[in-house]
Motif scaffolding. Structure first.
Motif, short mmCIF file in Angstrom:
data_model
loop_
_atom_site.label_atom_id
_atom_site.label_comp_id
_atom_site.label_asym_id
_atom_site.label_seq_id
_atom_site.Cartn_x
_atom_site.Cartn_y
_atom_site.Cartn_z
N SER B 292 0.84 -1.20 0.00
CA SER B 292 0.00 0.00 0.00
C SER B 292 0.87 1.24 0.00
O SER B 292 2.10 1.17 0.16
N CYS B 347 -2.87 -4.78 -2.06
CA CYS B 347 -4.24 -4.28 -2.17
C CYS B 347 -4.64 -4.18 -3.65
O CYS B 347 -3.78 -4.22 -4.54
N LYS B 350 -7.22 0.12 -6.95
CA LYS B 350 -8.18 1.21 -6.67
C LYS B 350 -8.11 1.63 -5.20
O LYS B 350 -8.51 2.74 -4.86
N ASP B 351 -7.60 0.75 -4.34
CA ASP B 351 -7.51 1.08 -2.91
C ASP B 351 -6.12 1.54 -2.50
O ASP B 351 -5.83 1.71 -1.32
#
Lengths: 207, 352
Positions: B292, B347, B350-351
């Motif tokens: 992330s 992830c 899109k996140d």
């Protein structure tokens, strides 16, 4: 240990009394001057030969840098004090000391240079963990102009933060970034490289 | 445990570096690039051991796509341990002058951060002991073949190969006054990156390494590798726009493929950017990142050191390593959708 061969109002001449060719090796040292580049390197090597071991870090720094004025003054003060004691015969064993106590040291290399900052990968030497890595953005103002002209991606440096105690006993917090001036590949290195490549080519197709 | 009749792709990207571990069927594995995990071990090696497999027996091919630190961390250890595996790298690294200079650099005492040549020097020394040279990757070259599986290198092109030979001296320029003391791996080697096309029965997988746009155009204009479109795409160069070519998505990939990228961060810069994410998501909703964008915690320091850093205007960020990975699985004979697993902090893009 170098000895004083002669003293003038503006310079000292040093050599080694154990060396018969001392006069040939004698070096001229300007007093309290703002020595630039090659002359400074001479001065610093003399300081080093005086065995100011506690200064080894700064000697490395100064070999590569346009040393900042503060360092010039420190070196000049050291040498003045040494010769004052020597000439006056007060204490021939006197070796003035400036101490540096490192709180944190990194070795790093430059990844990228921008207009005002450079980005570097750092290895935390204080943590003594070969893989404790960090990334830093360091203002170019933290390094000398001379270095700025020479560094590029991949340039290797050492960064130390710590306390420096002057001859007068003043303690101050300092940060040194020292770029490593790695010697060029020597003929011996190239011979060793060629030998290794030759060995490799016995079993690996070399293009 | 991996089923022997199953294709499995593991994308490791712990925040710095990337590595891809592929089960090509029949208990055989291929490793593309290497990065280290939180235990400072090559991520692929740790994963295989967690599965109870012996890397020395099951790994058949190790590929170093290019010589950047974030792609080769721990790769000499992989080569050392995986004794049955062939090693493949861009053929230009076997050039004589390059090898001589590599040997010369190895002869010098290195700083702690190294010159960026240690891994490659160790690998060539190991291969020499084994009397088994590397497989040279060039454009349109079959570099590996096994039952049900073929792997081609699609780059670097002849043009890049020749350009490298012309500039080889500047790559290890210890003897060049203006570049002395610099690390070899800090130079831009992306143009020499090895793109791989893997075919396992009917399934095609395209691994983009860090190849930039010009390199992709050369691949597209000189294609003699098998027709067909890939259902999995390792997005090149962390999703950067300089590695994007629309034709790759249209001509080499199925519609809405599974796309995976490894994030990258340098100072304030981070890849992928929001623009990169938007662009990729316009091609496929099945896009993933192996870590992330969360920034790592700052280190606790001596107050005097922290004050000096602050006063100097320096910002320092720890290089964090995570266990994040994306795992794709499907049966070798199947053309069904890939089963995707995100191991945190990996992830969906899109996140990110």
């Amino acid at each position: 240990m170098p000895q004083l061969l002669s003293a003038y109002t503006d310079r000292y001449v040093l050599g080694s009394i154990s060396d018969e060719k001392s006069s040939e090796k004698a070096s001229s040292l300007q007093k309290n001057d703002e020595i630039e580049n090659s002359t400074r390197q001479e001065q610093i090597s003399l300081v080093y030969s005086l065995d100011f071991r506690t200064y080894s870090l700064d000697i490395g720094y100064s070999e590569n840098h346009n040393t900042k004025d503060t360092h010039n003054n420190i070196y000049s003060n050291l040498i003045d004090e040494y010769f004052f004691n020597y000439i006056s015969n007060k204490n021939k064993d006197f070796i003035p000391k400036i101490t540096f106590n490192a709180l944190q040291e990194w070795e790093g290399y430059i990844l990228e240079i921008g207009d005002e900052k450079f980005t570097a990968r750092l290895l935390d030497l204080t943590a003594d963990a070969s893989l404790a890595e960090e990334e830093a953005e360091i203002p170019l103002s933290e390094i000398s102009k001379n270095d700025r002209d020479q560094i590029g991606p991949g340039s290797i440096f050492r960064w130390s933060i710590g306390y420096e105690r002057s001859l007068a006993g003043t303690k101050k917090r300092v940060s040194h970034i020292v770029f490593r001036d790695i010697p060029a590949l020597s003929k011996l290195d190239m011979i060793a490289g060629a030998r290794w490549a030759e060995e490799i080519s016995k079993n690996i197709q070399v293009l | 445990m991996t089923d022997k009749s199953q294709i499995e792709l593991n994308f490791f990207g712990p925040g710095y570096g990337e590595s891809i571990l592929i089960h090509i069927g029949n208990g055989k594995w291929v490793i593309v690039d290497s990065c280290i995990n939180t235990n400072h071990q090559p991520a692929a090696l740790s994963y295989l051991r967690e599965l109870g497999l012996n890397p020395a027996e099951v790994v058949r091919l190790i590929v170093a796509t290019h010589w950047h630190d974030d792609h080769v961390r721990g790769i000499s250890k992989l080569v050392d341990i995986c004794k049955q595996a062939r090693f493949c790298c861009a053929g230009v690294l076997c050039q004589k002058e390059f090898l001589i200079r590599m040997g010369a650099v190895a002869n010098k005492s290195a700083p702690k951060v190294g010159y960026g040549m240690r891994e490659l020097h160790q690998i060539f020394s190991l291969l020499n002991q084994r009397k088994c040279g590397p497989v040279n990757a060039l454009s349109n070259r079959l570099i590996y073949q096994a039952k049900n599986c073929k792997i081609w290198s699609l780059s670097p092109s002849d043009k890049r190969f020749n350009a490298f030979l012309e500039n080889i001296s500047s790559l290890i320029s210890q003897d060049n006054e203006t570049n002395k003391g610099r690390r070899i791996s800090s130079t831009n080697l992306n143009k020499l990156a090895v793109v791989l096309l893997i075919k396992i029965k009917k399934t095609l997988i395209l691994l983009g390494s860090d190849l930039e746009k010009q390199g992709w155009l050369e691949i597209l204009d000189n294609r003699i590798h098998p027709n067909g479109k890939a259902s999995v795409f390792k997005i090149p160069h962390h999703g950067s726009s300089n590695a994007h070519e629309n034709r790759v998505w249209n001509e080499m990939l199925l519609s809405e493929p599974v796309a995976v990228l490894t994030p990258w961060k340098r100072g304030a810069k981070q890849l992928p950017s929001q623009q990169d994410i938007d662009r990729i998501l316009a091609y496929t909703p099945y896009a993933y990142a192996t870590a992330s964008a969360r920034r790592p915690m700052r280190k606790h320091r001596n107050p005097s050191v922290a004050r000096t850093i602050r006063e100097s205007g320096v910002t320092i960020t720890p290089v964090s390593l995570s266990r994040g990975m994306i795992r794709l699985r499907r049966q070798i004979d199947s053309q069904a959708a890939w089963h995707v697993e995100k191991i945190s902090p990996a992830c969906a893009l899109k996140d990110f």
